[in-house]
Design an enzyme around this catalytic site. Sequence first.
Site, mmCIF file in Angstrom:
data_model
loop_
_atom_site.group_PDB
_atom_site.id
_atom_site.type_symbol
_atom_site.label_atom_id
_atom_site.label_comp_id
_atom_site.label_asym_id
_atom_site.label_seq_id
_atom_site.Cartn_x
_atom_site.Cartn_y
_atom_site.Cartn_z
ATOM 1 N N GLN A 162 11.287 33.192 44.042
ATOM 2 C CA GLN A 162 11.308 32.434 45.299
ATOM 3 C C GLN A 162 11.746 30.994 45.041
ATOM 4 O OE1 GLN A 162 7.425 32.927 47.018
ATOM 5 N NE2 GLN A 162 7.736 35.103 47.380
ATOM 6 N N ASP A 194 4.449 42.508 41.959
ATOM 7 C CA ASP A 194 3.950 43.066 43.225
ATOM 8 C C ASP A 194 3.330 44.460 43.036
ATOM 9 O OD1 ASP A 194 4.805 40.786 44.490
ATOM 10 O OD2 ASP A 194 6.671 41.664 45.230
ATOM 11 N N ARG A 198 -1.232 28.845 50.281
ATOM 12 C CA ARG A 198 -0.441 29.145 49.070
ATOM 13 C C ARG A 198 0.380 27.929 48.633
ATOM 14 N NH1 ARG A 198 2.428 34.788 49.844
ATOM 15 N NH2 ARG A 198 2.895 34.418 47.646
HETATM 16 C C1 S3P Z 1 9.807 37.648 45.925
HETATM 17 C C2 S3P Z 1 9.433 37.153 44.719
HETATM 18 C C3 S3P Z 1 8.099 37.343 44.127
HETATM 19 C C4 S3P Z 1 7.319 38.455 44.835
HETATM 20 C C5 S3P Z 1 7.467 38.398 46.323
HETATM 21 C C6 S3P Z 1 8.919 38.485 46.739
HETATM 22 C C7 S3P Z 1 11.170 37.343 46.420
HETATM 23 O O1 S3P Z 1 7.377 36.134 44.234
HETATM 24 O O2 S3P Z 1 5.964 38.400 44.460
HETATM 25 O O3 S3P Z 1 6.758 39.471 46.932
HETATM 26 O O4 S3P Z 1 11.625 38.005 47.363
HETATM 27 O O5 S3P Z 1 11.805 36.433 45.864
HETATM 28 P P1 S3P Z 1 7.565 34.965 43.141
HETATM 29 O O6 S3P Z 1 8.983 34.846 42.884
HETATM 30 O O7 S3P Z 1 7.007 33.717 43.724
HETATM 31 O O8 S3P Z 1 6.753 35.446 41.961
#
Ligand code: S3P
Length: 436
Positions: A176, A322, A128
């Site tokens: 994230q 998600d 990833r």
């Molecule tokens: C999450 C953010 C999402 C999500 C992941 C959890 C988080 O990803 O898909 O399951 O806890 O910040 P992205 O922010 O990369 O889209």
Amino acid sequence: MSNTIQVSPQRTISGELAVPGDKSISHRAAILAGLSDGTCRVENFLSSEDCVNTLRAMGQLGVRYEVVKGTEEQPEDLLIHGCGNELKAPDQELDCGNSGTGMRLLAGVLASQKFDSVLVGDESLSGRPMGRVMIPLGEMGAQIDARGEKEGCAPLHISGGSLKAIEYDMPVASAQVKSAVLLAGLFASDTTVVYQPATTRDHSERLLNYFGVKVVTEGNRISTEGGQKVTARDLVVPGDVSSAAFWIVAAAVTPGSKLTLTNVGLNPTRTAIITVLKRMGARITDTIEHQDGGEPRGVIEIEGGTLTGTEILPEEVPNLIDEVPILAVAGILSEGTMTIRNAHELRVKETDRIDTVVKNLRAMGGEVEEFDDGMIIPGGQKLKGAQLDSYGDHRIAMAFAIAGLLAESGETTIVNTACVNTSYPTFSQHLKKISS
Ligand code: S3P
């Protein structure tokens, strides 16, 4: 959890469930409590592999914790003794398992530490993209080297050090990435600013504020000043609305169903799934009952009926990213057409979720049109029981267990389902409970 899930068609879905703690909030609770200046009692921590890996990583960095309910492998309530920004060098690699959230958030913390560290993950995580956090953290002054077989992928070798604040215009709407930059910003000189192209889940902002770190959100501009203290606070983690989504859809599309989900997180940056299902005609009521750690939680009640497909708006995508696998299942069983586009990000999740959703819907006899950024699903179809693979992706395993429950005929077997432990270890028990 065994490595296979078997389900038979079910006419109605009824009862009451309390889904386990929120995955996003549990990761952040482990990190912020660990960086705090005292002891935090964290209740209803999600005792799944992903969150336990983050907790253990904090342990390797010198944070002591005690399990007060649950077990070492599956902690539910914890006392986390924060080390007040004084982490220690780990003597081994930090294993994030399957979790992109764990790896990206920890990279944000480690970027500022005066020691070297290595973040590793399983096969899926090692494929990833990590460039999305390496670029802004590198601009702040961290040295991060991605040494995976695939370019820009883990293992990540991090040489932390003093950081300078940046203003970062995020090219992808990713909570994230935003969180990694904000966590690094905690230790940077000056004010760190992140601009997000669309609203993404705001748990980091809420939790940082709850732990005494001022984070200011003005539209899609989020800022925080470096050098603030993380103050120890107790926290109750709400149930995970992304886990609830499987049961919400199962009940909403089956006339005669009546289901109650208690103690679910109802943060508005996470509940687009409920908004969209309501727009499709679902009979859902959600009521906020508590507000802990800045996070609303409450009860969701669902009565089954007939739904009509809808078009997911571009700005809704990050807030239900998600839930797309289970939403696609809802779409195929609804009237009308379901359009899910602008969702390229699905291609870089635990699996390429456009590919794995389309493959499994087709294996169940469904007709779906695939696009680079999503899918169009003609409604009014019936699904047939089938032999399916989760491809090692927890949300694919669970979405298609529900598809099997909602199939018109035939038994569904999903193989390779140990991955469910990464986010919902009690899924099979709950499946039995609502369908017996
Ligand atoms: C999450 C953010 C999402 C999500 C992941 C959890 C988080 O990803 O898909 O399951 O806890 O910040 P992205 O922010 O990369 O889209």
